[in-house]
Scaffold this motif. Structure first.
Motif, mmCIF file in Angstrom:
data_model
loop_
_atom_site.group_PDB
_atom_site.id
_atom_site.type_symbol
_atom_site.label_atom_id
_atom_site.label_comp_id
_atom_site.label_asym_id
_atom_site.label_seq_id
_atom_site.Cartn_x
_atom_site.Cartn_y
_atom_site.Cartn_z
ATOM 1 N N ASP A 26 -0.468 13.394 -0.174
ATOM 2 C CA ASP A 26 0.353 13.374 1.706
ATOM 3 C C ASP A 26 0.664 12.293 1.456
ATOM 4 O O ASP A 26 1.370 11.477 0.334
ATOM 5 C CB ASP A 26 -1.046 13.285 2.536
ATOM 6 C CG ASP A 26 -1.698 12.333 2.233
ATOM 7 O OD1 ASP A 26 -0.966 11.220 2.181
ATOM 8 O OD2 ASP A 26 -2.441 12.371 2.705
ATOM 9 N N ARG A 27 1.821 12.639 1.875
ATOM 10 C CA ARG A 27 2.368 11.321 2.296
ATOM 11 C C ARG A 27 2.864 10.185 2.307
ATOM 12 O O ARG A 27 3.509 9.154 1.885
ATOM 13 C CB ARG A 27 3.446 12.024 3.918
ATOM 14 C CG ARG A 27 4.651 11.242 4.642
ATOM 15 C CD ARG A 27 5.996 11.410 3.934
ATOM 16 N NE ARG A 27 6.965 10.529 3.870
ATOM 17 C CZ ARG A 27 7.533 10.426 5.076
ATOM 18 N NH1 ARG A 27 7.084 10.821 6.853
ATOM 19 N NH2 ARG A 27 8.588 9.693 4.560
ATOM 20 N N ILE A 28 1.147 9.838 2.910
ATOM 21 C CA ILE A 28 0.650 8.237 3.113
ATOM 22 C C ILE A 28 1.083 7.728 1.387
ATOM 23 O O ILE A 28 1.192 6.808 1.616
ATOM 24 C CB ILE A 28 0.197 7.928 4.078
ATOM 25 C CG1 ILE A 28 0.012 8.765 5.578
ATOM 26 C CG2 ILE A 28 -0.209 6.572 4.678
ATOM 27 C CD1 ILE A 28 1.727 7.887 6.496
ATOM 28 N N ALA A 29 0.190 9.211 0.872
ATOM 29 C CA ALA A 29 -0.782 7.919 -0.199
ATOM 30 C C ALA A 29 0.593 8.383 -1.100
ATOM 31 O O ALA A 29 0.675 6.756 -2.001
ATOM 32 C CB ALA A 29 -1.269 9.726 -0.534
ATOM 33 N N ARG B 253 3.755 7.380 -0.441
ATOM 34 C CA ARG B 253 4.300 5.827 -0.880
ATOM 35 C C ARG B 253 3.694 4.966 -0.406
ATOM 36 O O ARG B 253 4.421 3.999 -1.774
ATOM 37 C CB ARG B 253 4.341 6.021 1.785
ATOM 38 C CG ARG B 253 5.314 4.542 2.027
ATOM 39 C CD ARG B 253 6.222 4.210 1.170
ATOM 40 N NE ARG B 253 7.682 5.228 1.237
ATOM 41 C CZ ARG B 253 8.851 5.203 2.175
ATOM 42 N NH1 ARG B 253 8.359 4.130 3.274
ATOM 43 N NH2 ARG B 253 9.560 6.252 2.262
ATOM 44 N N HIS B 254 2.561 4.811 -0.951
ATOM 45 C CA HIS B 254 1.493 4.311 -1.472
ATOM 46 C C HIS B 254 1.562 3.623 -2.369
ATOM 47 O O HIS B 254 1.899 2.557 -3.297
ATOM 48 C CB HIS B 254 -0.345 3.997 -0.449
ATOM 49 C CG HIS B 254 -0.646 3.200 0.739
ATOM 50 N ND1 HIS B 254 -1.540 3.748 1.401
ATOM 51 C CD2 HIS B 254 0.379 2.702 1.710
ATOM 52 C CE1 HIS B 254 -0.910 3.367 2.720
ATOM 53 N NE2 HIS B 254 -0.350 2.181 2.513
ATOM 54 N N VAL C 297 4.747 2.481 -3.968
ATOM 55 C CA VAL C 297 5.363 1.116 -3.008
ATOM 56 C C VAL C 297 4.418 0.274 -4.537
ATOM 57 O O VAL C 297 4.726 -1.457 -5.256
ATOM 58 C CB VAL C 297 4.949 0.541 -1.612
ATOM 59 C CG1 VAL C 297 3.947 -0.910 -1.688
ATOM 60 C CG2 VAL C 297 5.621 1.518 -0.585
ATOM 61 N N ILE D 92 -2.516 -2.079 -3.355
ATOM 62 C CA ILE D 92 -3.335 -2.722 -2.169
ATOM 63 C C ILE D 92 -4.791 -2.442 -1.774
ATOM 64 O O ILE D 92 -5.275 -0.733 -2.133
ATOM 65 C CB ILE D 92 -1.807 -1.343 -1.251
ATOM 66 C CG1 ILE D 92 -0.394 -1.176 -1.624
ATOM 67 C CG2 ILE D 92 -2.414 -1.140 0.059
ATOM 68 C CD1 ILE D 92 0.152 -0.398 -1.568
ATOM 69 N N VAL D 93 -5.036 -3.025 -1.271
ATOM 70 C CA VAL D 93 -6.168 -2.924 -0.570
ATOM 71 C C VAL D 93 -6.684 -3.605 0.954
ATOM 72 O O VAL D 93 -5.388 -3.850 1.158
ATOM 73 C CB VAL D 93 -7.125 -4.089 -1.188
ATOM 74 C CG1 VAL D 93 -7.225 -3.878 -2.498
ATOM 75 C CG2 VAL D 93 -6.541 -5.567 -1.363
ATOM 76 N N ARG E 89 6.294 -2.046 -7.091
ATOM 77 C CA ARG E 89 5.656 -3.471 -6.864
ATOM 78 C C ARG E 89 5.676 -4.276 -8.252
ATOM 79 O O ARG E 89 5.558 -5.733 -8.656
ATOM 80 C CB ARG E 89 4.713 -4.229 -5.582
ATOM 81 C CG ARG E 89 5.486 -4.516 -4.335
ATOM 82 C CD ARG E 89 4.706 -4.458 -3.237
ATOM 83 N NE ARG E 89 5.832 -4.330 -2.020
ATOM 84 C CZ ARG E 89 5.123 -5.102 -0.551
ATOM 85 N NH1 ARG E 89 4.012 -4.628 -0.279
ATOM 86 N NH2 ARG E 89 5.535 -4.312 0.602
#
Ligand SMILES: Cc1cc2nc3c(=O)[nH]c(=O)nc-3n(C[C@H](O)[C@H](O)[C@H](O)COP(=O)(O)OP(=O)(O)OC[C@H]3O[C@@H](n4cnc5c(N)ncnc54)[C@H](O)[C@@H]3O)c2cc1C
Lengths: 275, 786
Positions: free
Chosen positions: A254-257, A259-260, A263, A185-186, A267
């Motif tokens: 954290d929540r976002i990291a 998820r990232h 994902v 993810i970039v 993938r």
């Protein structure tokens, strides 16, 4: 910013390079300079001496050693991208190389420099860990082999001892049945990623690997999840399951990291396992 | 799409840029390209902390004559930009930090070396004794009582508070639809390819201090230098060589310019300072950071009834000279109603001091933030009333039938058809097709969104507007000199500056329109106070209107003199001749400009006794019929794909429909729009100068400060509407800034359109994957809780 003054040597052999490293004063290896040169210019690195290993022909070679390839530390990202040599990796290295930075950086940056630099966001650490590669370290006492998992000790930290240098990467050959996936993810093309997922399934060799990169520390292998995915297939690795496995292994995200990274991993797995 | 353009070489022709020959061949000549015997380099020692009292700055033993601190710069005055707006507090912006340091990167000492590396070595040896103070970093925290004070004697952190107090209470009580939003635009940097650079030396022959600097405003820099250095202006010559982009950073006086100029006088040998990227990103061109609280009132169809807003601008530690720390907020308060009919309006603005580098006016000045706030609000209103945002937008725009239109903040919209630009953009981007595609869904799971944003760009706003802000430099007239050379070529001299926007071509086209000389035979001379008429310079999208007007007027005067000499040579009456193809045609023959020039300069014996002694050179001034500006406008449309699992946004299509009045060169207009839009894309998705709680800049290299590159800027398409301004020469309106204004709004509207089915909405730039994903996760949590 301009670099602080330093001495510069460009030895022709590994032995001479090791001598130059050992000599008095703080010395630093210069490979492609794509990470080191900015550090020098920002004066974040102020070595007394630079040992440029770019003239050591042996470090630029890729050799077939039967069940593995030996890739010299000074082989550039671009050379791997261009794929001059069949690596029995189903094209994974060429794919990873092509996604590093921009061509100008790839022309100079090297696989050894990238691994020795051990930037958590770098591509090679995650990719080579998923491939079960080994690092070859040369020192006064000779050469030793270190599994990438052990070689990478943390952010910008490796198992290299003072006076040692990385001379090659040993890349095991994959079986015909092997499948891989690699997803980053970039924020924009050529930038360091927010998250990396690398996956490798080689049923013939009974190997299953899922590696999460760009974590702020060394890449993280999720072996249990990989085993489950190898056994049960895609259904076993729904996003929730990947996230749960990752939360357990890396509770500080954290929540976002979280998820990232989940994902990215998922993938990569899907890419590898997709029918 | 057919390329827009007229035949010939005058106004409207799609001429290739004259200046590109040298740029493309790498032959541009920038400050850092200049070599001089004895030239030495300066490195500035900059503050490592955001807020501290300075106890001592000590040079290493033996280097005292190569390290210069504030106390060594005896007699040099700080920059002080006064404003006439009541309540404004001017800050003293010291050339080198004095008493306190107020941001990380503030210059504390100037160190001299034979080259930059040596100068940096020396800077590393200077010792600092700083008593750290608590910094104030967040602008909203800075407004609160008890916050640390950037300038203690003020008692608070407010440069200025303004209020437009329209009656809105009645509307607030009765409006059926109320939409409240909070918006943020991140702090960012301008990032021209060439940073700042200044080289100075003393010229004994002319008895002048020569300051070669990368600036948009050489004449203003001379005035500023004279003030700070206490010199008469005739003793200073400012030269701007090629300038690799300015964007506003280079229309203010920089402390480094003053310091280096002072050093050149003291040392009597050439010295220079070349800004590096790290200095630029951390201590230089800060811009854009706004915070909005907006309450919009509308009827059930989404028609605006009133707008109530509070705008905060994080101006940083000092006011830049000459544009002050209030320009941004003043522009924001005045422009928030945008291209819309807003019946009631109230707006408070706060210009807030923090421990960050000073805020500079950046391409679009305040309007990218303002446009972001109003355009997102329009879309939010549309969603609130359950209607198509594009339709609600169209119904709120000032209609063509109302032109010219005085809006609620007394902006005089001179001409155009705003709704038409929206309709054309909808068609060009295939609005209906995108809506159909959205209903079908994407195979890869991404979500498609479409967003619009319409804005006005007050260009070449002149005397009245600037005078109302009471700032030190108020632009008024513009002059240009045109001179026929003895062989029939033309020299144009203007005091404004080409900073890459193609003025060397477009001004030649204006002259060519009147004098019919091929632009290949026209030189545009600019960038030197010794060679050009006075001008306040290139900013506020003013050069094409103002300098273009002046070139037109002076060319017209010159044409008259050429005609008279031509008529004399052909023995006919002046009224009988006309200029065409570089020749003067009479009833029975013609004569070339070359022959006319030759006669005037070299064979005056062939001229009549009563010839105009002004000759073939004319300097004429110009000012538009009104000085409230010529309003360009445009609609931008963006189609994006958002990955709902990662928050990564990709621009799929981008369309611009713009009306900048008469197009002098459509290709250059398109280049300006595309370049500006690329910067706007940076604002929308990538660029952010963030700071930690201690005031340390977190984006100090281009690894952390992301700029859009070729892979992020889509192939944009552009269409033109051409409504000449009734007030300017040839109907020209300015176009330099516009491109940068709309993209943040268009792109984030498109993202919100994509996310609407998920119930997620974003109100902040840059729309990073992290922020977009956070909005998506927050929405799904909200829905789970409900
Ligand atoms: C703009 C830009 C974008 C980039 N984007 C990416 C990206 O997307 N993904 C990615 O993976 N990388 C990226 N990089 C980094 C790039 O891949 C570098 O090539 C890599 O990190 C370092 O390799 P190098 O050969 O340049 O090593 P150098 O910079 O020369 O050295 C790096 C460090 O390793 C040490 N070292 C080098 N070789 C050896 C050795 N043989 N033995 C022991 N120590 C050694 C050096 O002393 C130094 O400390 C980017 C770099 C740039 C400039």
């Amino acid at each position: 910013m301009k670099a602080a003054a330093f001495d510069y040597v460009a030895p022709q052999t590994v032995a001479a390079a090791l001598d130059a490293l050992d000599a008095e004063g703080e010395a630093r290896i210069l490979a492609g300079g794509q990470s080191l040169a900015p550090l020098l210019n920002l004066r974040l690195a102020t070595p007394k001496r630079l040992v440029d290993i770019g003239r050591i022909a042996a470090l630029r070679r890729i050799e077939d050693r039967g069940d593995h390839h030996r890739i010299g530390a000074m082989v550039t990202h671009a050379a791997i991208e261009d794929g001059g040599m069949a690596l029995a990796d189903h094209g994974m290295l060429a794919h990873v190389a092509a996604g590093i930075a921009y061509r100008a950086v790839r022309n100079r940056g090297t696989i050894g420099g990238s691994l020795a630099h051990a930037d958590p966001s770098g591509d090679w650490p995650s990719a080579l860990m998923a491939l079960d590669a080994r690092a070859v370290a040369a020192g006064r006492a000779g050469e030793r082999e270190i599994a990438i998992r052990d070689f990478l000790r943390g952010a910008f930290a490796t198992a290299l001892e003072p006076g040692e240098m990385l001379t090659a990467i040993l890349l095991p050959k994959l079986s015909a049945a092997a499948r891989w996936g690699y997803y980053k993810i970039v924020r924009k093309a050529g930038e360091f990623p927010e998250a990396i997922g690398a996956a490798l399934f080689d049923s013939e060799r009974r190997r299953a690997r899922i590696v999460i990169g760009a974590l702020g520390s060394a890449p993280l292998p999720l072996d249990n999840l990989a085993a489950r995915a190898a056994e049960k297939g895609i259904e076993a690795v729904a996003l929730d399951a990947v996230e749960a496995a990752l939360r357990e292994a890396a509770p500080d995200l954290d929540r976002i990291a979280l998820r990232h990274h989940a994902v990215a991993a998922r993938r990569a797995i899907l890419e590898a396992l997709a029918p | 799409m057919q390329a827009h353009g007229k035949p010939g070489t005058g106004i409207g022709a799609r001429l290739r840029r004259k200046e590109d020959a040298r740029f493309l061949a790498g032959k541009g000549n920038y400050v850092s390209d200049i070599a001089m015997p004895g030239l030495m380099d300066v490195a500035f020692l900059r503050s490592p902390v955001a807020h501290a009292r300075i106890r001592a700055v000590t040079a290493p033993a033996g280097a005292e004559d190569r390290v210069f601190r504030a106390e060594d710069l005896g007699g040099v005055k700080p920059m002080q930009a006064q404003s006439g707006i009541p309540g404004y507090r001017a800050s003293d912006y010291p050339i080198l930090a004095t008493g306190k340091v107020r941001f990380v990167g503030e210059a504390l000492a100037m160190c001299l070396g034979r080259n930059r590396a040596e100068a940096e070595d020396l800077a590393g040896e200077v010792t600092l004794d700083l008593e750290e103070l608590p910094p104030v970093v967040d602008m909203l925290a800075a407004r609160r009582a008890g916050a640390p004070l950037v300038h203690e004697h003020w008692g608070d952190n407010l440069f200025l508070t303004t209020a437009v107090d329209g009656r809105i209470d009645e509307v607030a009580r009765t409006a059926p639809v109320v939409v409240k939003r909070e918006y943020r635009m991140a702090r960012q940097c301008m990032s021209p390819l060439e940073g700042k650079g200044v080289l100075a030396y003393w010229d004994d022959r002319h008895g002048q201090l020569v300051v070669v600097t990368s600036t948009q405003v050489p004449h203003i820099i001379r005035t500023g230098l004279a003030e700070c250095l206490g010199l008469e202006q005739r003793l200073i010559r400012v030269i701007a060589p090629d300038v690799g982009g300015g964007f506003g950073y280079k229309c203010v006086l920089q402390p480094e310019e003053v310091a280096v100029a002072w050093l050149a006088m003291k040392r009597r040998h050439p010295v220079r300072w070349i800004e590096d990227r790290r200095e630029h990103l951390t201590a230089g061109a800060n811009a854009r950071q706004h915070h909005y609280l907006v309450t919009a009132y509308a009827d059930r169809r989404g028609k605006l009834l009133g707008l109530d807003a509070e705008v905060s601008v994080d101006v940083g530690a000092y006011s830049v000279w000459p544009f002050t720390a209030c320009l941004e907020a003043a522009q924001a308060g005045g422009n928030l109603p945008g291209p819309y009919v807003v019946p009631a309006y109230r707006c408070k603005t706060y210009s807030i001091a923090t421990n960050k580098p000073p805020f500079c006016p950046y391409r679009g000045v305040a309007r990218p933030g303002v446009c972001f706030a109003i355009e997102l609000t329009i879309d939010a209103i549309a969603r609130a009333v359950g209607r198509e945002p594009a339709e609600v937008r169209a119904e709120n725009l000032v209609p063509a039938s109302a032109m010219p239109y005085n809006n609620i903040t007394n902006k005089h919209y001179d001409s155009g058809d705003y709704p038409k630009s929206l309709r054309m953009a909808m068609e060009a981007i295939d609005f209906a097709g995108i809506r159909a595609r959205q209903r079908r869904g994407e195979a890869d799971g991404r979500r498609i969104g479409i967003g619009f944003s319409t804005y006005t760009e007050q260009s070449a706003h002149g005397t009245k507007v600037f005078a109302s802000w009471g700032i030190p430099i108020v632009p008024g007239y513009e002059q240009a000199t045109v001179r026929l050379t003895p062989d029939g070529g033309l020299e144009i001299r203007v005091g404004t500056q080409s900073i890459g926007q193609g003025l060397e071509t477009t001004l030649a086209q204006v002259a060519s329109e009147i004098l019919t000389i091929d632009p290949a035979r026209i030189n545009v001379v600019h960038g030197d106070t010794a060679l050009t008429p006075y001008s306040t310079g290139a900013y506020a999208s003013r050069s094409m209107v103002m300098a273009g007007g002046a070139v037109s007027r002076s060319s017209t005067v010159l044409a008259g003199r050429i005609a008279r000499i031509g008529a004399h040579l052909m023995q006919c009456r002046t009224e009988e001749v006309r200029l065409a193809e570089g020749r003067v045609f009479g009833p029975a023959g013609d004569v070339s400009l070359e022959e006319i020039a030759k006669v005037w300069y070299l064979r005056p014996d062939q001229l009549p006794e009563d010839v105009d002694l002004g000759g073939l050179e004319a300097t004429v001034g110009y000012r538009p019929k009104v000085d409230t500006g010529a309003f360009s406008y445009a609609t931008h449309a963006a189609v994006v794909a958002v990955d709902p699992e990662t928050g990564v946004t990709q621009i799929l299509d981008y369309v611009i429909v713009e009306d900048c009045g008469t197009l002098v060169n459509p290709m250059i207009v398109e280049g300006q729009a595309f370049g500006g839009a690329a910067q706007g894309i940076g604002t929308a998705l990538y660029e952010e100068s963030s700071y930690d709680e201690a005031g340390q800049p977190l984006a100090s290299t281009l690894i952390d400060y992301l700029l859009p590159g070729t892979t992020e800027v889509p192939a944009m398409r552009m269409q033109h509407i051409e409504t000449p301004s009734p007030y300017t020469e040839h109907g020209i309106k300015g176009v330099g800034e516009g491109g940068a204004i709309a993209p943040p709004a268009a792109i984030v509207n498109a993202i919100n359109d994509a996310l609407a089915p998920l119930g997620a909405e974003l109100g902040e730039t840059p729309a990073t994957p992290r922020r977009v994903l956070a909005a998506i996760l927050a929405a799904s949590e909200r829905q789970a809780a409900e």
